[in-house]
Design a protein around this motif. Structure first.
Motif, PDB file in Angstrom:
ATOM      1  N   ARG A   1     -19.126  28.240  19.159  1.00 10.01           N
ATOM      2  CA  ARG A   1     -18.777  26.864  19.446  1.00 10.01           C
ATOM      3  C   ARG A   1     -17.286  26.753  19.747  1.00 10.01           C
ATOM      4  NH1 ARG A   1     -22.249  23.790  14.660  1.00 10.01           N
ATOM      5  NH2 ARG A   1     -24.290  24.360  15.464  1.00 10.01           N
ATOM      6  N   ASP A   2     -16.955  25.779  20.551  1.00  7.78           N
ATOM      7  CA  ASP A   2     -15.564  25.584  20.957  1.00  7.78           C
ATOM      8  C   ASP A   2     -14.922  24.508  20.090  1.00  7.78           C
ATOM      9  OD1 ASP A   2     -13.168  25.292  22.161  1.00  7.78           O
ATOM     10  OD2 ASP A   2     -13.932  24.805  24.150  1.00  7.78           O
ATOM     11  N   PHE A   3     -13.937  24.907  19.292  1.00  7.63           N
ATOM     12  CA  PHE A   3     -13.232  23.969  18.421  1.00  7.63           C
ATOM     13  C   PHE A   3     -11.827  23.686  18.944  1.00  7.63           C
ATOM     14  CE2 PHE A   3     -16.372  25.989  15.640  1.00  7.63           C
ATOM     15  CZ  PHE A   3     -16.990  24.859  15.098  1.00  7.63           C
ATOM     16  N   THR A   4     -11.627  23.855  20.248  1.00  7.93           N
ATOM     17  CA  THR A   4     -10.296  23.690  20.837  1.00  7.93           C
ATOM     18  C   THR A   4      -9.734  22.304  20.574  1.00  7.93           C
ATOM     19  OG1 THR A   4     -10.863  25.281  22.583  1.00  7.93           O
ATOM     20  CG2 THR A   4      -8.955  23.849  22.964  1.00  7.93           C
ATOM     21  N   ARG A   5     -10.539  21.260  20.783  1.00  4.66           N
ATOM     22  CA  ARG A   5     -10.047  19.899  20.610  1.00  4.66           C
ATOM     23  C   ARG A   5      -9.729  19.619  19.140  1.00  4.66           C
ATOM     24  NH1 ARG A   5     -14.226  19.000  24.207  1.00  4.66           N
ATOM     25  NH2 ARG A   5     -15.558  18.066  22.599  1.00  4.66           N
ATOM     26  N   ASP A   7      -8.870  21.888  16.877  1.00 10.22           N
ATOM     27  CA  ASP A   7      -7.665  22.647  16.551  1.00 10.22           C
ATOM     28  C   ASP A   7      -6.413  21.930  17.064  1.00 10.22           C
ATOM     29  OD1 ASP A   7      -9.078  24.627  15.271  1.00 10.22           O
ATOM     30  OD2 ASP A   7      -9.166  25.955  17.017  1.00 10.22           O
TER      31      ASP A   7
END
Length: 203
Positions: A1-5, A7
């Motif tokens: 999963r992408d937790f970029t936002r 982070d």
């Protein structure tokens, strides 16, 4: 999963942090509430205590004076000072502690939960690291006082007493009690909510 936002959002919150020097009424409250908690729950000497958000170690020193083995969660200069006094300090996010389940007899959370972005999850961490039968203490600023704690840049969770009770209960704490600490500062009347309770079971 992408937790970029997520982070990026958390990284941006670092800019909300500001120094909070220890002074009154905090010193007097710690001096009063540590022995009160020990007496009310008959906490034995040698018990392990974790002070989450330990600052420069005022509560750590007070617990140690009462015969407890005190450790803290803190950062930077504050953590370094407390560590220099011989305390074990975890420089970790209070919501993601690298601490084993059931590690402590007492978890002391004084004026830290209002800094949590997701207090339900953070409180569940406090529950996790307590031993069965362990004691939990929490103190938070009340909403809508003269000090307007809601407006502080790094205060994200200034909730009502009922909301805190619900969150603590949902985490599994029992025997919950609450009191007020009320006083007057230059801005006007202010109040802190105090909660304590235990994790069910026996160690």
């Amino acid at each position: 999963r992408d937790f970029t936002r997520l982070d990026a959002f958390l990284d941006a919150r670092l800019g909300d942090i500001y120094p909070e020097p220890m002074g009154e009424p905090h010193l007097s409250i710690i001096a009063q509430m540590v022995p009160t908690l020990i007496e009310q729950y008959r906490i034995k000497k040698g018990s392990s205590v974790l002070d989450v958000g330990c600052g420069y170690g005022e509560a750590l020193r007070t617990f140690r004076q009462h015969g407890m083995v005190a450790s803290g969660v803190g950062f930077g200069e504050e953590a370094a000072k407390a560590r220099a006094e011989g305390f074990e300090i975890f420089e970790q996010d209070m919501s993601f502690l690298d601490i084993t389940d059931g590690a402590f007899d007492v978890v002391w959370c004084r004026h830290v939960m209002e800094h949590s972005l997701f207090p339900y999850f953070t409180l569940s961490e406090m529950f996790r690291i307590l031993k069965p039968g362990g004691v939990f203490y929490m103190e938070v600023p009340a909403p809508d006082t003269a000090c307007q704690h809601e407006t502080n840049a790094n205060h994200y969770s200034i909730h009502t007493r009922t909301t805190w009770f619900q969150l603590l209960s949902r985490c599994g704490f029992v025997g919950l009690r609450s009191n007020d600490i009320s006083f007057t500062v230059p801005a006007g009347p202010d109040t802190y909510y105090v909660f304590d309770g235990i994790k069910p079971g026996t160690a």
